[in-house]
Design a protein around this motif. Structure first.
Motif, PDB file in Angstrom:
ATOM      1  N   MET A 146       0.829  -1.206   0.000  1.00 58.63           N
ATOM      2  CA  MET A 146       0.000   0.000   0.000  1.00 58.63           C
ATOM      3  C   MET A 146       0.864   1.257   0.000  1.00 58.63           C
ATOM      4  O   MET A 146       0.532   2.255  -0.653  1.00 58.63           O
ATOM      5  CB  MET A 146      -0.903   0.020   1.240  1.00 58.63           C
ATOM      6  CG  MET A 146      -1.954  -1.062   1.302  1.00 58.63           C
ATOM      7  SD  MET A 146      -2.807  -1.050   2.901  1.00 58.63           S
ATOM      8  CE  MET A 146      -3.592   0.564   2.856  1.00 58.63           C
ATOM      9  N   LEU A 147       1.952   1.222   0.735  1.00 55.22           N
ATOM     10  CA  LEU A 147       2.792   2.414   0.903  1.00 55.22           C
ATOM     11  C   LEU A 147       3.395   2.886  -0.420  1.00 55.22           C
ATOM     12  O   LEU A 147       3.218   4.052  -0.799  1.00 55.22           O
ATOM     13  CB  LEU A 147       3.873   2.130   1.944  1.00 55.22           C
ATOM     14  CG  LEU A 147       3.345   1.926   3.370  1.00 55.22           C
ATOM     15  CD1 LEU A 147       4.343   1.151   4.217  1.00 55.22           C
ATOM     16  CD2 LEU A 147       3.050   3.280   4.004  1.00 55.22           C
ATOM     17  N   PRO A 148       4.108   2.032  -1.159  1.00 57.94           N
ATOM     18  CA  PRO A 148       4.644   2.520  -2.437  1.00 57.94           C
ATOM     19  C   PRO A 148       3.565   2.823  -3.474  1.00 57.94           C
ATOM     20  O   PRO A 148       3.739   3.742  -4.285  1.00 57.94           O
ATOM     21  CB  PRO A 148       5.562   1.374  -2.895  1.00 57.94           C
ATOM     22  CG  PRO A 148       5.137   0.183  -2.126  1.00 57.94           C
ATOM     23  CD  PRO A 148       4.628   0.699  -0.825  1.00 57.94           C
ATOM     24  N   TYR A 149       2.453   2.095  -3.453  1.00 59.18           N
ATOM     25  CA  TYR A 149       1.392   2.398  -4.420  1.00 59.18           C
ATOM     26  C   TYR A 149       0.802   3.784  -4.160  1.00 59.18           C
ATOM     27  O   TYR A 149       0.544   4.549  -5.100  1.00 59.18           O
ATOM     28  CB  TYR A 149       0.292   1.340  -4.360  1.00 59.18           C
ATOM     29  CG  TYR A 149       0.636   0.061  -5.081  1.00 59.18           C
ATOM     30  CD1 TYR A 149       1.131   0.087  -6.387  1.00 59.18           C
ATOM     31  CD2 TYR A 149       0.471  -1.181  -4.471  1.00 59.18           C
ATOM     32  CE1 TYR A 149       1.459  -1.084  -7.048  1.00 59.18           C
ATOM     33  CE2 TYR A 149       0.790  -2.356  -5.131  1.00 59.18           C
ATOM     34  CZ  TYR A 149       1.284  -2.301  -6.415  1.00 59.18           C
ATOM     35  OH  TYR A 149       1.604  -3.461  -7.070  1.00 59.18           O
ATOM     36  N   LEU A 169       7.324  12.892   0.108  1.00 61.17           N
ATOM     37  CA  LEU A 169       6.537  11.790  -0.441  1.00 61.17           C
ATOM     38  C   LEU A 169       6.476  10.628   0.552  1.00 61.17           C
ATOM     39  O   LEU A 169       5.423  10.005   0.742  1.00 61.17           O
ATOM     40  CB  LEU A 169       7.146  11.328  -1.762  1.00 61.17           C
ATOM     41  CG  LEU A 169       6.376  10.260  -2.537  1.00 61.17           C
ATOM     42  CD1 LEU A 169       5.010  10.788  -2.964  1.00 61.17           C
ATOM     43  CD2 LEU A 169       7.174   9.809  -3.767  1.00 61.17           C
ATOM     44  N   HIS A 170       7.590  10.357   1.181  1.00 62.87           N
ATOM     45  CA  HIS A 170       7.654   9.305   2.202  1.00 62.87           C
ATOM     46  C   HIS A 170       6.706   9.621   3.357  1.00 62.87           C
ATOM     47  O   HIS A 170       5.922   8.761   3.798  1.00 62.87           O
ATOM     48  CB  HIS A 170       9.096   9.184   2.697  1.00 62.87           C
ATOM     49  CG  HIS A 170       9.302   8.190   3.798  1.00 62.87           C
ATOM     50  ND1 HIS A 170       9.106   8.509   5.133  1.00 62.87           N
ATOM     51  CD2 HIS A 170       9.691   6.889   3.776  1.00 62.87           C
ATOM     52  CE1 HIS A 170       9.371   7.452   5.875  1.00 62.87           C
ATOM     53  NE2 HIS A 170       9.726   6.452   5.083  1.00 62.87           N
ATOM     54  N   ASP A 171       6.752  10.857   3.820  1.00 61.68           N
ATOM     55  CA  ASP A 171       5.885  11.255   4.930  1.00 61.68           C
ATOM     56  C   ASP A 171       4.414  11.159   4.531  1.00 61.68           C
ATOM     57  O   ASP A 171       3.571  10.715   5.329  1.00 61.68           O
ATOM     58  CB  ASP A 171       6.210  12.682   5.368  1.00 61.68           C
ATOM     59  CG  ASP A 171       7.602  12.797   5.989  1.00 61.68           C
ATOM     60  OD1 ASP A 171       8.166  11.739   6.363  1.00 61.68           O
ATOM     61  OD2 ASP A 171       8.114  13.925   6.086  1.00 61.68           O
ATOM     62  N   TYR A 172       4.110  11.571   3.304  1.00 63.14           N
ATOM     63  CA  TYR A 172       2.718  11.500   2.836  1.00 63.14           C
ATOM     64  C   TYR A 172       2.224  10.056   2.833  1.00 63.14           C
ATOM     65  O   TYR A 172       1.127   9.762   3.344  1.00 63.14           O
ATOM     66  CB  TYR A 172       2.604  12.081   1.427  1.00 63.14           C
ATOM     67  CG  TYR A 172       1.343  11.643   0.715  1.00 63.14           C
ATOM     68  CD1 TYR A 172       0.119  12.230   1.006  1.00 63.14           C
ATOM     69  CD2 TYR A 172       1.382  10.604  -0.230  1.00 63.14           C
ATOM     70  CE1 TYR A 172      -1.044  11.805   0.380  1.00 63.14           C
ATOM     71  CE2 TYR A 172       0.226  10.179  -0.861  1.00 63.14           C
ATOM     72  CZ  TYR A 172      -0.982  10.777  -0.554  1.00 63.14           C
ATOM     73  OH  TYR A 172      -2.129  10.344  -1.169  1.00 63.14           O
ATOM     74  N   TYR A 216       7.164  -0.174  -8.717  1.00 64.32           N
ATOM     75  CA  TYR A 216       5.726   0.036  -8.564  1.00 64.32           C
ATOM     76  C   TYR A 216       5.202   1.052  -9.578  1.00 64.32           C
ATOM     77  O   TYR A 216       4.059   0.955 -10.024  1.00 64.32           O
ATOM     78  CB  TYR A 216       5.418   0.524  -7.148  1.00 64.32           C
ATOM     79  CG  TYR A 216       5.754  -0.490  -6.084  1.00 64.32           C
ATOM     80  CD1 TYR A 216       4.796  -1.374  -5.610  1.00 64.32           C
ATOM     81  CD2 TYR A 216       7.036  -0.578  -5.551  1.00 64.32           C
ATOM     82  CE1 TYR A 216       5.098  -2.314  -4.636  1.00 64.32           C
ATOM     83  CE2 TYR A 216       7.354  -1.510  -4.578  1.00 64.32           C
ATOM     84  CZ  TYR A 216       6.381  -2.375  -4.129  1.00 64.32           C
ATOM     85  OH  TYR A 216       6.693  -3.311  -3.173  1.00 64.32           O
ATOM     86  N   ARG A 217       6.037   2.009  -9.933  1.00 62.58           N
ATOM     87  CA  ARG A 217       5.646   3.063 -10.868  1.00 62.58           C
ATOM     88  C   ARG A 217       5.274   2.496 -12.231  1.00 62.58           C
ATOM     89  O   ARG A 217       4.487   3.091 -12.968  1.00 62.58           O
ATOM     90  CB  ARG A 217       6.798   4.066 -10.998  1.00 62.58           C
ATOM     91  CG  ARG A 217       6.418   5.388 -11.639  1.00 62.58           C
ATOM     92  CD  ARG A 217       7.639   6.285 -11.744  1.00 62.58           C
ATOM     93  NE  ARG A 217       8.144   6.701 -10.443  1.00 62.58           N
ATOM     94  CZ  ARG A 217       9.361   6.432  -9.988  1.00 62.58           C
ATOM     95  NH1 ARG A 217      10.209   5.725 -10.736  1.00 62.58           N
ATOM     96  NH2 ARG A 217       9.750   6.857  -8.802  1.00 62.58           N
ATOM     97  N   ILE A 218       5.817   1.337 -12.555  1.00 68.39           N
ATOM     98  CA  ILE A 218       5.560   0.734 -13.860  1.00 68.39           C
ATOM     99  C   ILE A 218       4.092   0.328 -14.018  1.00 68.39           C
ATOM    100  O   ILE A 218       3.592   0.185 -15.131  1.00 68.39           O
ATOM    101  CB  ILE A 218       6.493  -0.484 -14.069  1.00 68.39           C
ATOM    102  CG1 ILE A 218       6.511  -0.890 -15.544  1.00 68.39           C
ATOM    103  CG2 ILE A 218       6.098  -1.638 -13.166  1.00 68.39           C
ATOM    104  CD1 ILE A 218       7.552  -1.935 -15.869  1.00 68.39           C
TER     105      ILE A 218
END
Length: 363
Positions: A60-63, A78-81, A123-125
């Motif tokens: 869930m976190l990287p998505y 971005l990490h904090d978000y 994950y970006r892919i």
């Protein structure tokens, strides 16, 4: 030779026999609507559990991060978000499980924004899933958006399955299909906040359109399934090769593969994907903490070791191997009984079998 007459039944036996006869007769007359209703109830139940009992998984976190990269270009922001969003959307116990594994991978990623950011290329892919989450997050909680995508995926999968069964006049077998989905851990896939079930539903729709000869729909749905999870390119490649080898006219499937093939390289470059071997290393050999510039030399020994580990895990922990064997056994039994697949369906079945083997071998 005289035989002894059966003992007269007592009233309870007669009542039980009459009840069973009524039940069998009723089901025989109403098998299709009963089967469809039972399957629909299972799908609705799965969708309900996907919303009220979602599985909080680390992905869930990287998505969530890739969905909002445009808003938070700084790695730390971005990490904090991502972590704050998940923290506000799951229980305290689930959040602790996602961020604290006693100093291991999860604990490290919770504290190191740069290393977390280095993983995002893998994950970006999955471009389309990220775009869907980004769009939906503008009007609802990002975590709720993930759950809603899961619910939609369950309902879409169920609707397509029912349409396919109805078109084949096989609604009476819908409960059997539901039982197979249960054995295949469909409920777990529904509860997971990942793109897996969405791509499965789109792929199922594309294959249904192919069987029905709807070429435009086939091309669109197969391409969308690829855009959600680009590793579908393995199956699409096998499918395309078989279609060409057997000279089957199916321009929709071939167009879907061609578009996906071109898009694969473009998306991989745009997403800064680390490549096949580094990704496989991370997934199956060792979780490397920073993927920036990580290019381990290819090792056949390491690959075979990873393959053996994945095979052992698949046989002992996963259900898809058993379900696949049952599917092959069902096809063999049906073929021996005279119920043979037509040419288009036969090519599709072969592609599914070979595609699964190829996917397992490649990744």
């Amino acid at each position: 030779m005289l035989t002894k007459s059966p003992a007269p039944q007592n009233p309870l036996d007669r009542l039980t026999g009459a009840g069973l006869a009524w039940g069998v007769g009723t089901y025989a007359r109403l098998a299709a609507p009963i089967g469809a209703a039972a399957f629909a109830l299972y799908i609705l139940f799965s969708a309900f559990t996907a919303w009220v009992m979602p599985d909080a998984n680390w992905d869930m976190l990287p998505y969530l991060a890739i969905a909002e990269e445009g808003t938070y270009p700084d790695a730390q922001a971005l990490h904090d978000y991502a972590y704050n969003t998940v923290k506000s959307g799951v229980s305290a116990g689930d959040y602790k499980a996602l961020t604290d594994d006693g100093g291991g991978f999860r604990s490290h990623m919770a504290e190191n924004a740069a290393d977390f950011h280095s993983l995002l290329g893998m994950y970006r892919i999955k471009f389309l899933y990220a775009e869907i989450l980004s769009t939906m997050s503008a009007v609802m909680s990002p975590v709720e958006a993930m759950r809603l995508v899961s619910v939609f995926s369950v309902l879409l999968f169920g609707a397509i399955a029912l349409m396919w069964l109805r078109s084949e006049g096989a609604l009476a077998l819908a409960p059997v299909v539901g039982a197979v989905l249960i054995m295949a851990d469909f409920g777990d896939a529904a509860r997971a906040s990942t793109p897996d079930l969405l791509t499965s539903a789109l792929l199922l729709g594309g294959l249904y359109a192919y069987v029905r000869g709807r070429e435009v729909a086939t091309a669109i749905l197969l391409f969308l399934a690829f855009m959600v999870r680009p590793d579908n390119i393995v199956f699409l490649a096998v499918f395309a090769v078989l279609l060409v080898a057997f000279r089957q006219r199916a321009w929709g499937a071939l167009a879907g593969f061609a578009a996906s093939f071109v898009a694969y390289f473009a998306i991989s470059h745009w997403a800064h994907h680390p490549g096949w071997w580094p990704h496989l290393w991370f997934s199956s050999i060792e979780q490397h903490y920073n993927m920036d510039g990580f290019e381990p030399p290819f090792s056949i020994v390491a690959y075979l070791r990873a393959f053996a580990t994945s095979l052992l895990r698949a046989v002992s922990l996963n259900s898809w191997v058993g379900v696949s064997v049952l599917a092959l056994a069902g096809w063999f039994a049906a073929d021996r009984a005279g119920f043979r697949l037509d040419r288009r369906a036969g090519i599709l079945f072969a592609a599914l079998v070979l595609g699964a083997l190829a996917k397992f071998t490649v990744f």
